[in-house]
Structure formats: structure tokens, C-alpha cells
Design an enzyme around this catalytic site. Structure first.
Site, PDB file in Angstrom:
ATOM      1  N   HIS A   1       2.577  -3.546  -1.742  1.00  0.00           N
ATOM      2  CA  HIS A   1       2.954  -4.497  -0.686  1.00  0.00           C
ATOM      3  C   HIS A   1       3.163  -5.888  -1.265  1.00  0.00           C
ATOM      4  O   HIS A   1       2.372  -6.350  -2.096  1.00  0.00           O
ATOM      5  CB  HIS A   1       1.941  -4.515   0.455  1.00  0.00           C
ATOM      6  CG  HIS A   1       0.533  -4.915   0.082  1.00  0.00           C
ATOM      7  ND1 HIS A   1       0.065  -6.202   0.201  1.00  0.00           N
ATOM      8  CD2 HIS A   1      -0.518  -4.190  -0.384  1.00  0.00           C
ATOM      9  CE1 HIS A   1      -1.202  -6.253  -0.162  1.00  0.00           C
ATOM     10  NE2 HIS A   1      -1.585  -5.052  -0.532  1.00  0.00           N
TER      11      HIS A   1
ATOM     12  N   ASP B   1       3.417  -8.544   0.753  1.00  0.00           N
ATOM     13  CA  ASP B   1       2.775  -9.563   1.600  1.00  0.00           C
ATOM     14  C   ASP B   1       1.376  -9.861   1.075  1.00  0.00           C
ATOM     15  O   ASP B   1       0.776  -9.044   0.351  1.00  0.00           O
ATOM     16  CB  ASP B   1       2.731  -9.131   3.072  1.00  0.00           C
ATOM     17  CG  ASP B   1       1.843  -7.917   3.327  1.00  0.00           C
ATOM     18  OD1 ASP B   1       1.884  -6.968   2.513  1.00  0.00           O
ATOM     19  OD2 ASP B   1       1.109  -7.919   4.330  1.00  0.00           O
TER      20      ASP B   1
ATOM     21  N   ASP C   1      -3.820  -8.697  -5.332  1.00  0.00           N
ATOM     22  CA  ASP C   1      -3.641  -7.921  -4.087  1.00  0.00           C
ATOM     23  C   ASP C   1      -2.364  -8.405  -3.430  1.00  0.00           C
ATOM     24  O   ASP C   1      -2.403  -9.260  -2.566  1.00  0.00           O
ATOM     25  CB  ASP C   1      -4.872  -8.130  -3.205  1.00  0.00           C
ATOM     26  CG  ASP C   1      -4.835  -7.358  -1.898  1.00  0.00           C
ATOM     27  OD1 ASP C   1      -3.926  -6.553  -1.707  1.00  0.00           O
ATOM     28  OD2 ASP C   1      -5.732  -7.574  -1.057  1.00  0.00           O
TER      29      ASP C   1
ATOM     30  N   GLU D   1       1.329  -4.859   4.898  1.00  0.00           N
ATOM     31  CA  GLU D   1       0.077  -4.111   4.663  1.00  0.00           C
ATOM     32  C   GLU D   1      -1.131  -4.905   5.143  1.00  0.00           C
ATOM     33  O   GLU D   1      -2.059  -4.352   5.734  1.00  0.00           O
ATOM     34  CB  GLU D   1      -0.073  -3.789   3.167  1.00  0.00           C
ATOM     35  CG  GLU D   1      -1.155  -2.756   2.873  1.00  0.00           C
ATOM     36  CD  GLU D   1      -2.556  -3.339   2.748  1.00  0.00           C
ATOM     37  OE1 GLU D   1      -3.524  -2.557   2.805  1.00  0.00           O
ATOM     38  OE2 GLU D   1      -2.706  -4.575   2.597  1.00  0.00           O
ATOM     39  N   GLU D   2      -1.100  -6.204   4.918  1.00  0.00           N
ATOM     40  CA  GLU D   2      -2.277  -7.021   5.253  1.00  0.00           C
ATOM     41  C   GLU D   2      -2.425  -7.241   6.760  1.00  0.00           C
ATOM     42  O   GLU D   2      -3.398  -7.850   7.203  1.00  0.00           O
ATOM     43  CB  GLU D   2      -2.213  -8.375   4.525  1.00  0.00           C
ATOM     44  CG  GLU D   2      -2.198  -8.278   3.003  1.00  0.00           C
ATOM     45  CD  GLU D   2      -3.526  -7.829   2.385  1.00  0.00           C
ATOM     46  OE1 GLU D   2      -4.439  -7.399   3.118  1.00  0.00           O
ATOM     47  OE2 GLU D   2      -3.642  -7.904   1.149  1.00  0.00           O
TER      48      GLU D   2
ATOM     49  N   ASP E   1      -3.427  -0.538  -5.659  1.00  0.00           N
ATOM     50  CA  ASP E   1      -3.712  -1.637  -4.723  1.00  0.00           C
ATOM     51  C   ASP E   1      -5.218  -1.647  -4.498  1.00  0.00           C
ATOM     52  O   ASP E   1      -5.706  -1.805  -3.394  1.00  0.00           O
ATOM     53  CB  ASP E   1      -2.954  -1.409  -3.402  1.00  0.00           C
ATOM     54  CG  ASP E   1      -3.093  -2.590  -2.443  1.00  0.00           C
ATOM     55  OD1 ASP E   1      -3.378  -3.710  -2.919  1.00  0.00           O
ATOM     56  OD2 ASP E   1      -2.943  -2.387  -1.231  1.00  0.00           O
TER      57      ASP E   1
HETATM   58  N1  BES Z   1      -5.701  -3.880  -1.528  1.00  0.00           N
HETATM   59  C1  BES Z   1      -6.421  -3.942  -0.324  1.00  0.00           C
HETATM   60  C2  BES Z   1      -7.288  -2.741  -0.038  1.00  0.00           C
HETATM   61  C3  BES Z   1      -8.258  -2.344  -1.102  1.00  0.00           C
HETATM   62  C4  BES Z   1      -8.855  -3.265  -1.919  1.00  0.00           C
HETATM   63  C5  BES Z   1      -8.549  -1.020  -1.226  1.00  0.00           C
HETATM   64  C6  BES Z   1      -9.737  -2.856  -2.893  1.00  0.00           C
HETATM   65  C7  BES Z   1      -9.436  -0.608  -2.178  1.00  0.00           C
HETATM   66  C8  BES Z   1     -10.020  -1.532  -3.012  1.00  0.00           C
HETATM   67  C9  BES Z   1      -5.468  -4.117   0.836  1.00  0.00           C
HETATM   68  O1  BES Z   1      -4.473  -5.064   0.574  1.00  0.00           O
HETATM   69  C10 BES Z   1      -6.247  -4.641   2.006  1.00  0.00           C
HETATM   70  O2  BES Z   1      -6.828  -5.677   1.913  1.00  0.00           O
HETATM   71  N2  BES Z   1      -6.207  -3.913   3.098  1.00  0.00           N
HETATM   72  C11 BES Z   1      -6.752  -4.354   4.334  1.00  0.00           C
HETATM   73  C12 BES Z   1      -6.223  -3.444   5.388  1.00  0.00           C
HETATM   74  C13 BES Z   1      -6.278  -3.953   6.782  1.00  0.00           C
HETATM   75  C14 BES Z   1      -5.729  -5.328   6.965  1.00  0.00           C
HETATM   76  C15 BES Z   1      -5.596  -2.976   7.714  1.00  0.00           C
HETATM   77  C16 BES Z   1      -8.269  -4.322   4.296  1.00  0.00           C
HETATM   78  O3  BES Z   1      -8.876  -3.444   3.664  1.00  0.00           O
HETATM   79  O4  BES Z   1      -8.871  -5.213   4.903  1.00  0.00           O
HETATM   80 ZN    ZN Z   2      -5.549  -7.057   0.818  1.00  0.00          ZN
END
Ligand code: BES
Ligand code: ZN
Length: 456
Positions: A85, A87, A118, A152-153, A179
């Protein structure tokens, strides 16, 4: 393979410069004023893919564009989907950044910028490795489809709609995502589980305007207090969630898994220091690594009410609002958990105020066997790329679209992270480690050899 690895080493400085260019786009998906920056970031990445000879489409959506880029077709070879992603999370609070979040700053082997770990650095590493294959004329033993989104965020709304409509274009044998993180450069790891998520906003409305707290205090309910009391009853002081039925579908950790988790290089004291907390906290009966990856948790992400300016203002605020998220683990279902939490909030809310709950994004937890042939091939590629034996781990973060890949594309996901625990994802002073960047590129170089071999 040697020419690919040599090419990666020789182009190291340019890859860093490219990463900085990419990180300069303030592609903050949560903030509508950045819509044009999101488009520009997407276009920059698409141009780069196009320049390498990938057949590239920037799909317009009702939100931010979705990029699909394919390597030149190798008939009969397996296809892997590389997801990422462009964003990034909001950079606020700005004053805590040591340098502006969208002006990358290099200190030794670290580059500071919002979104650089990220997730811009991690999927750019994959694209760089494809460049190395193509520019050295090394045959890629597989087809790669890059799928890079811009929401994604904020819950991947557009991608959820896009996916079922573009199944043929995105068909693949497995999904590869970088990610996520690894415990350290000496301990690369394959992630085989992610937590799911449910987001809710809770609003409490009281009097029809802010009231003098001396004249009215004691007779009119205070919405800020009512909200605090309500939220406080959702969780005990160790973090166990007090919502009936919430743990019904939580799969028990096996003794085998607990042993695996305990074997990860984890120091509770180092972890405490990393977070700057006085003491660690968490549900009784579980280690910190279990608590953050294999147990459901409920967090307040934002809490707003009343006067927060200089000095004091003696009021009963007219309203109070909170943003909540609940992290889910296998086999919890976002819908059922959201319903249980909403029911409990309604039950506990006093009749003196009005409660409004708005449901936000949601995503299922993910769990895949780390012992299948593709996972084993990925472990070999990680070990080779980072130069140390790769471990297996669960993660606490969420990538909601992963379970949709399984549903619509019938494909498992390999999570091969390059982020380090101190990368400050979502925090001020986010950074990406250039050794992780280089290790990640080498890992990808090996991966495209290892995966097709394991599929045979
Ligand atoms: N990259 C992260 C998720 C992540 C980080 C997974 C470290 C495993 C290890 C992703 O960009 C993220 O922050 N996702 C959000 C999703 C939400 C906004 C739907 C999260 O986990 O808060
Ligand atoms: Zn994130």
C-alpha cells in the site's frame, strides 16, 4: 542469480534515492486534503513499474487508485501476487518529529519519513528486485502481479470492491506481502498469523449545549464522565475484555505454538524500553508476545470531549466521543464481535444520555500453516536474504484484505516482513533500516527461485 544479487548491491545508492523520492509524497489516506498526493504517489510508482517494462494499469476507483503491474508473461510458470500500500498513516503530532515527516532524513543506515517502513520501503524493495532480474536478463521463473493500493490504513474499502471484479487479472498461486516486521536483522521471520480488527465510534450526547458546571453540575449527567465510565466497564485492569461472548470463538494456543512463541528472541525489558512504558501490562496467564499476537484486545484510539485549550473552562460538555478498535484472533468473526460490543454498550449506557454507535472498518484474523511447501520455501529465501536462519511468528497488526485474498483468489498469503520493532510505524519519527531494505531485496531475489521450485 549472482548477477541479480550483484545488480542489487551495485544499485544500492539509487534504490535509496528512489525510496526518498517515493517517501516525499504525503499520501495520507485518512485526510481528504491529501487526495491529490495519493494520486501522485500512485502515478510515481506506476511510472516506475512501467519504466521497467511491466504492463501497468492505474485503476481509478471512487477513492484512491489501485495499481496493477505485471511482469512479462512466462507461459506455464506459477504466478505470485505481491501486495502493498502506498498510503500512509497521518503524521500528527508534527512537533514530535525530529525532521519533517515528508522530507526523508538519512542518519547512518536509517531513513526517517512517514510511511517509509509501513509500507513504501517494503513493496519498493520487491519492485527493485524485479528491476534487477529484468535489467540483468535473468529469467524470472514465475509471473509476478503487483497489486498496490492506497487505502490500507483506512480499511481497504475500494480494494474490497475491486477484488471480486478483477479475479482473472489477479489470479495467482500465492500472495506475497511485505507489510509487517521481523524481530531483528539477525532474526528474520515468516509471519503465519495476523490479528483481525473491528472499528467503532461511540458518541455520547448530553445537554443541548455546554453548560456551566457549577450551576448545573450534579443534576445533569456529564457526557465525558458517562463515556469514561461506559468504556471502563468494557475491560478489566489487566486488559481482559468484559463483553459477554467475546472469547467464545478464540482458538486456544496449542502447547506446540506456545513453545514456538517462547523461543522467539524476545526480551520483556527491551520491549518495555522500546515502548517507553513504566511497566508492561496485559492479560494474566499469557506472555507479552502471546498477548499482542494471539489474544483479542480492546483499545481506545481517540477520546474527545470538552475544553482542551489553555487554562480552564468550567463546563459540562455537551458531548463526548471515542474511537475504539478491537483486535481479533482466530476464529473470531468481526461481525459477531462488533454485535457483542454494541449490545454491551447499549446495555451499560445510562438513560441520562443518548448513545450513538457508528461501525467502521473490519477485517478477519488470518492464520496459515507455516509448514506447507511454500512457507518452507519462503523461510529458505528469508534465511538466504538476511543471512540468518528464519523463524516463524504471529503478528498483532492487521492487514484485513488478506482474508479476502483467500476468499476470492483461493490463495494463501506469505507474510515476509522487512520492518524492525523500532521502526515507529504509526508513531512520530517512523524510519526504515537500509540493511532491512537490502536484506529484503535479496530475500525477494531468492524467493522467486525458491517458490516455483517448491510448487513443482
Ligand atoms: N503494516 C501494517 C500492519 C502490520 C504491521 C501487520 C506489523 C503486521 C505487523 C498495516 O499498514 C496496518 O497498520 N494496518 C492497520 C489496519 C487497519 C487500519 C484496518 C492496523 O493494523 O492497524
Ligand atoms: Zn500501517
Amino acid at each position: 542469480m549472482k548477477p541479480v544479487l550483484d545488480y542489487l548491491a551495485q544499485n544500492d545508492a539509487r534504490f535509496v534515492a528512489d525510496l526518498c523520492t517515493y517517501a516525499r509524497f504525503p499520501s495520507v489516506s485518512a485526510q481528504s486534503q491529501h487526495a491529490a498526493d495519493l494520486h501522485a504517489a500512485a502515478q510515481w510508482l506506476a511510472d516506475r513499474a512501467l519504466g521497467l517494462g511491466l504492463s501497468t494499469t492505474v485503476h481509478a476507483t471512487a477513492g484512491n487508485p489501485i495499481i496493477v503491474a505485471k511482469t512479462p508473461n512466462v507461459p506455464g510458470a506459477p504466478t505470485y501476487l505481491v501486495y502493498g500500500h502506498y498510503d500512509v498513516q497521518p503524521p500528527e503530532p508534527f512537533e514530535l518529529w525530529k525532521s519533517p515527516p515528508f522530507e526523508p532524513r538519512i542518519v547512518g543506515r536509517q531513513v526517517f519519513a512517514r510511511g517509509i517502513s509501513d509500507n513504501k520501503g517494503q513493496h519498493l524493495a520487491h519492485l527493485n528486485t524485479v528491476e534487477a532480474y529484468l535489467k540483468t536478463g535473468t529469467p524470472l521463473p514465475c509471473n509476478l502481479t503487483f497489486l498496490i493500493e492506497g487505502e490500507e490504513e483506512v480499511g481497504s474499502t475500494q480494494l474490497y470492491e475491486f477484488l471480486p471484479k478483477h479475479k482473472a487479472e489477479l489470479a495467482c498461486d500465492a500472495v506475497v506481502i511485505s507489510d509487517n516486521g521481523i524481530p531483528s536483522l539477525l532474526h528474520p521471520a515468516l509471519t503465519y498469523a495476523l490479528r483481525g480488527i473491528v472499528a467503532l465510534e461511540v458518541q455520547i450526547d448530553g445537554p443541548n449545549r455546554d453548560l456551566h458546571s457549577g450551576l448545573f453540575g450534579g443534576t445533569v449527567e456529564n457526557p465525558a464522565m458517562a463515556l469514561c465510565q461506559l468504556l471502563a466497564r468494557l475491560r478489566d485492569d489487566k486488559g481482559r475484555i468484559l463483553v459477554p461472548g467475546l472469547y467464545d470463538d478464540v482458538r486456544k494456543l496449542s502447547a506446540y505454538e506456545r513453545k514456538q512463541i517462547a523461543a522467539l528472541p524476545f526480551s520483556a525489558e527491551q520491549y518495555r524500553k522500546l515502548t517507553g512504558s513504566r511497566q508492561l501490562f496485559g492479560e494474566a496467564g499469557f506472555t507479552a508476545e502471546e498477548q499482542r499476537t494471539a489474544r483479542p484486545t480492546l483499545e481506545i484510539n481517540g477520546l474527545t470531549s470538552g475544553y482542551q485549550g489553555q487554562g480552564s473552562k468550567t463546563i459540562i460538555p455537551s458531548w463526548a466521543r471515542a474511537k475504539l478498535t478491537i483486535r481479533l484472533v482466530p476464529d473470531q468473526k468481526p461481525r459477531a464481535v462488533a454485535a457483542a460490543v454494541v449490545k454491551q454498550l447499549k446495555k451499560l449506557c445510562p438513560p441520562t444520555v443518548k448513545l450513538t454507535i457508528t461501525q467502521g472498518h473490519g477485517g478477519e484474523p488470518y492464520l496459515v500453516s507455516p509448514s506447507g511447501p511454500l512457507a518452507q520455501a519462503a523461510l529458505r529465501a528469508m534465511s538466504a536474504g538476511f543471512g540468518h536462519p528464519a523463524l516463524i511468528m504471529r503478528e498483532g497488526g492487521s492487514i484485513p484484505i488478506v482474508s479476502a485474498f483467500k476468499k476470492h483468489l483461493k490463495a494463501d498469503t506469505l507474510l515476509l516482513g522487512m520492518a524492525l520493532p523500532d521502526d515507529n510505524a504509526h508513531s512520530p519519527n517512523e524510519k526504515f533500516d537500509l540493511d532491512a531494505y537490502a536484506g529484503g531485496m535479496r530475500m525477494a531475489a531468492h524467493l522467486w527461485q525458491e517458490l516455483p521450485r517448491a510448487a513443482k
